[in-house]
Design an enzyme around this catalytic site. Structure first.
Site: not given
Ligand code: DOR
Length: 431
Positions: A95, A306, A233, A64-65, A180, A61
């Site tokens: 995401n 995460d 999580h 990596l953006r 989630h 989990h």
């Molecule tokens: O704290 C978090 N940040 N929880 C998530 O589920 C998404 C993540 C994020 O993409 O920044």
């Protein structure tokens, strides 16, 4: 391909319950031998004296953006940060911008991973188009392109009917659905755990029941559909109990917990440090204790970081405005070693949750030290003390609640596919 001898460590292989000292010989990218006094001729020697030799950690989990938010992280920097923390495989959430909801994006991430990252990269595709929670993605095409699971992580599918369809479709490709779990109507405007600390800080609370009702809904839907569900999580004691109960009933469910939910409570937010803002939020001491118990008894199968990088200017806002998330790769090991030091879990069982279980849940190679397996290994010094400074780490971001703290325990060397990709004295070595 080079020959490497990892010499004289405590060999931990959860798949065979092996916990004894010895060497590991690597040849041609795979594990060639495991035992004592192995032949070192022509081999590069890595000294593991006093340390552990374990299958590389598998982080199921992460964020990596890339594509789209490379100012926070990209697959190359995330991969470097991963191996510096002892992770040899990383699954990354959908995401991104654009969202990973089509085979071309999945293929792009895989390609970048192959060429740019020293860790193996496994894309998780979205469960619904655009993470909008409305239309199920084309799961078979995504699976064919290389998606290893489906998740709208960062958001929750609020509509139970849509979630039911997601689970039903996932069965057609024998897919795993990762939830989630947060009910938005109960989260409301909450930015931290609802309780005495949120009252004291004057911040809107996000109650643990927001997680619990979604976990229970999805456990029931998994039971109804027979699909494979994985709860991301987990942070609440009630959710841990619900998952335990579902497993006893034979529901096909697995679950993970993060290093921060195992060790930090909502009191960490008392200084309004936005690096303690995560989703789901850090909770009460009783919740932390329940998560630790759940990890130890196997209710929570895996530890997943995460890893959620955010830029300084984004975290440098007030607590309400700042985005949730914290860095995970380089601090995960020392943080969770707390459970070993406390006598709550053995090193072998910790490695099972960091390595073997996540590899098995995602049905990927890794998580063992069998002869012939890909040589993905980590060498750990569980005692080594070091000062964590995110600016000296490999992530592009700095958002860590542990910044400036002394850590105990560190990955000394990381090997992926028989190549030494990280050594604590030399840093990340490739690509
Ligand atoms: O704290 C978090 N940040 N929880 C998530 O589920 C998404 C993540 C994020 O993409 O920044």
């Amino acid at each position: 391909m080079s020959r490497i001898l990892v010499r004289g460590g405590r060999i931990l292989d959860p798949t065979t319950n092996r916990d004894e000292s010895g060497d590991v010989l690597i040849e041609g990218g795979v594990i060639a031998a495991v035992g004592e006094g192995l032949d070192a001729r022509g081999a590069e020697i890595i000294d593991a004296e006093g340390g552990w030799i374990a299958p590389g950690f598998f982080d199921m989990h992460t964020h990596l953006r890339e594509p789209g938010q490379e100012y926070k992280e990209d697959i190359a920097s995330g991969g470097r940060s991963a191996v510096a923390g002892g992770f040899t495989s990383v699954a990354c959430m959908a995401n991104t911008h654009p969202v990973n909801d089509d085979p071309a994006t999945t293929g792009f991430i895989l390609d970048r991973g192959r060429h740019e990252s020293p860790a193996r990269i496994y894309p998780i595709a979205a469960a619904t188009r655009g993470l909008a929670g409305e239309t199920v993605t084309e799961m078979s095409a995504l699976a064919e392109a290389g998606a290893v699971a489906f998740s709208d992580d960062g958001r929750t599918i609020q509509d139970g009917g849509v979630m039911r369809h997601v689970l039903e479709y996932s069965k057609l490709v024998d897919g795993l659905v990762i939830v989630h779990a947060e009910d938005c109507s109960l989260v409301g405007a909450g930015v931290m755990n609802e309780g005495p600390v949120s009252t004291r800080l004057g911040l809107p609370g996000n109650p643990s029941i927001a997680e619990d009702v979604l976990v229970m809904r999805d456990l029931m839907l998994a039971e109804l559909t027979g699909a494979r569900l994985h709860v991301a999580h987990v942070s609440s004691g009630v959710s841990v109990a619900a998952i335990r109960n579902a497993k006893e009933r034979g529901v096909s469910v697995t679950a993970e917990v993060s290093p921060h939910h195992l060790t930090l409570t909502d009191e960490a937010a008392i200084g309004y440090d936005t690096n303690t803002k995560v989703a789901p939020p850090l909770r009460s001491a009783a919740d932390v204790a329940a998560c630790r118990e759940g990890l130890v008894d196997g209710t929570l199968d895996a530890i997943a970081t995460d890893h959620a990088p955010h830029a300084l200017h984004e975290k440098d806002l007030d607590f309400v405005e700042a985005p949730p998330g914290l860095l995970g790769f380089e601090t995960a090991l020392p943080v969770v070693l707390d459970l070993v030091r406390n006598g709550e879990i053995t090193p072998l069982e910790l490695v099972r949750r960091l390595s073997t279980n996540p590899a098995r849940i995602l049905n990927r190679p890794g998580g063992d030290l069998a002869v012939g397996s890909p040589a993905d290994l980590v060498i750990v010094d569980p005692e080594r003390s070091w000062l964590y400074d995110p600016a000296k780490g490999y992530s592009k971001s700095r958002n860590s609640p542990w910044a400036g703290q002394m850590m105990q325990g560190r990955a000394i060397a990381t090997i992926v596919g028989g190549r030494l990709v990280y050594h604590v004295d030399k840093g990340v070595l490739v690509p």
